[in-house]
Motif scaffolding. Structure first.
Motif, PDB file in Angstrom:
ATOM      1  N   THR A  93       0.811  -1.221   0.000  1.00 25.62           N
ATOM      2  CA  THR A  93       0.000   0.000   0.000  1.00 25.62           C
ATOM      3  C   THR A  93       0.843   1.269   0.000  1.00 25.62           C
ATOM      4  O   THR A  93       0.667   2.131  -0.877  1.00 25.62           O
ATOM      5  CB  THR A  93      -0.989  -0.001   1.182  1.00 25.62           C
ATOM      6  OG1 THR A  93      -1.757  -1.200   1.154  1.00 25.62           O
ATOM      7  CG2 THR A  93      -1.932   1.194   1.099  1.00 25.62           C
ATOM      8  N   THR A 134      -6.563  -1.888  -2.168  1.00 25.27           N
ATOM      9  CA  THR A 134      -5.376  -2.723  -2.352  1.00 25.27           C
ATOM     10  C   THR A 134      -5.659  -4.159  -1.907  1.00 25.27           C
ATOM     11  O   THR A 134      -5.269  -5.123  -2.586  1.00 25.27           O
ATOM     12  CB  THR A 134      -4.186  -2.161  -1.554  1.00 25.27           C
ATOM     13  OG1 THR A 134      -3.972  -0.799  -1.926  1.00 25.27           O
ATOM     14  CG2 THR A 134      -2.914  -2.947  -1.842  1.00 25.27           C
ATOM     15  N   LEU A 168      -6.083   1.450   1.179  1.00 21.30           N
ATOM     16  CA  LEU A 168      -5.792   0.123   1.728  1.00 21.30           C
ATOM     17  C   LEU A 168      -6.884  -0.882   1.371  1.00 21.30           C
ATOM     18  O   LEU A 168      -6.591  -2.015   0.983  1.00 21.30           O
ATOM     19  CB  LEU A 168      -5.626   0.205   3.249  1.00 21.30           C
ATOM     20  CG  LEU A 168      -5.440  -1.124   3.987  1.00 21.30           C
ATOM     21  CD1 LEU A 168      -4.172  -1.831   3.514  1.00 21.30           C
ATOM     22  CD2 LEU A 168      -5.389  -0.905   5.500  1.00 21.30           C
TER      23      LEU A 168
END
Length: 334
Positions: free
Chosen positions: A123, A201, A198
């Protein structure tokens, strides 16, 4: 019953790190083209395709313009690929202890766990890389559209982050380092600033690993000479990595588009800002249509295929085991 042998985690970490560095060095320009293609909006397209993007990048930014963000990627890809590949080996090894063989479900579970582990590094790495890669696109947009005033669409205006994008039509892209961006993000947003996107991801990397690792394992086993001689030629490892990687990459390409859009701090004129994954998906669908989710898909396949092909060859050569004095152990034959 397969032979049970203790794997060396340090050796696997060395293998994964070395494999990642070799792979990224070879395919980084294509990854830059992918990021720029994914970030451009309908009606503001500077690049027609991958080759057009690379040619314009070389013309406006020079040869090394294709490697913007490569330093941060090479620095962080070592732990990222090390964690990803070593974690998959670790979980496969432990999940196969009871029966000696892995079911497809257990292979998918091992891949899922590996994908979850890697986002710790992935990330922030992607966050910094995207800012550096996309700077040239925004500067080029300003040169093409002199009236465009690019605005930083995140809380608070950062002089450091603005410097990397705010260029006059006649100026070149002003260089800004990943260290400067990191310091500014930590100052204005804290650690959470580095982990923007995040959720997206995770949404990309977990399905990718669930598809890639089991598929690669089965393709790789097809190349074994015989049950008595389970060795696999290096070219078969390369082809297995390429095929499994390209299939997994295209499968999760829509998630990669969403992640790229969310992690781009700087927007061009009339470019949308997004409040999370759902908002991003909704706005892309409404304004650009479903085809927008496949932007850069071919570039991503071209990046991931050789990246994982090269990575798997280097990984299975057993550089880490050689350096530490161990005998390479092929977990995929367990």
């Amino acid at each position: 019953m397969a032979q049970q042998q203790q794997i060396s985690l340090p050796a696997k970490l060395i293998n994964g790190g070395f494999a990642g560095m070799v792979g990224v060095t070879c395919v980084f320009p294509i990854d830059l083209a992918k990021t720029r293609l994914q970030n451009q909006r309908s009606g503001q397209q500077l690049y027609k395709n991958m080759m057009d993007c690379l040619l314009k990048t070389v013309k406006s930014e020079g040869y090394f313009g294709m490697y913007r963000g490569a330093a941060v990627n090479l620095t962080l890809v070592t732990p990222e690929k090390a964690i990803k590949l070593a974690a998959n080996d670790f979980f496969r090894h432990h999940l196969s202890k009871d029966s000696g063989r892995l079911t497809v479900l257990k292979e998918m579970l091992a891949g899922c766990c590996a994908g979850m582990c890697q986002v710790i590094i992935t990330t922030p790495m992607e966050m910094l890389k995207i800012q550096l890669q996309d700077a040239g696109r925004l500067a080029a947009q300003q040169r093409v559209m002199p009236s465009v005033v690019t605005a930083l669409k995140m809380g608070g205006t950062s002089a450091v982050l603005s410097r990397s994008y705010n260029a006059s039509p006649a100026s070149q892209v002003i260089r800004v380092s990943a260290t400067q961006i990191t310091r500014e993000l930590l100052r204005t947003k804290g650690v959470t600033g580095l982990y923007r996107g995040l959720g997206a991801t995770l949404m990309r990397d977990i399905p990718f690993s669930v598809v890639y690792f089991p598929l690669f394992a089965h393709l790789h086993q097809l190349g074994q000479h015989s049950s008595e001689n389970p060795t696999v030629p290096f070219y078969w490892s390369f082809m297995s990595g390429c095929l499994a990687g390209s299939i997994a990459a295209v499968a999760v390409s829509p998630c990669d588009v969403v992640k790229t859009r969310l992690q781009s701090l700087k927007k061009g004129a009339n470019e949308e800002t997004y409040n999370g994954v759902v908002d991003c998906v909704r706005k892309i669908m409404r304004k650009e249509g479903p085809r927008a989710f496949l932007k850069g898909a071919s570039c991503r396949a071209l990046v991931i295929a050789p990246l994982f092909g090269i990575a798997q060859v280097v990984y299975f050569v057993g550089v880490g085991e050689f350096l530490l004095g161990y005998t390479p152990y092929n977990i995929y034959s367990a």
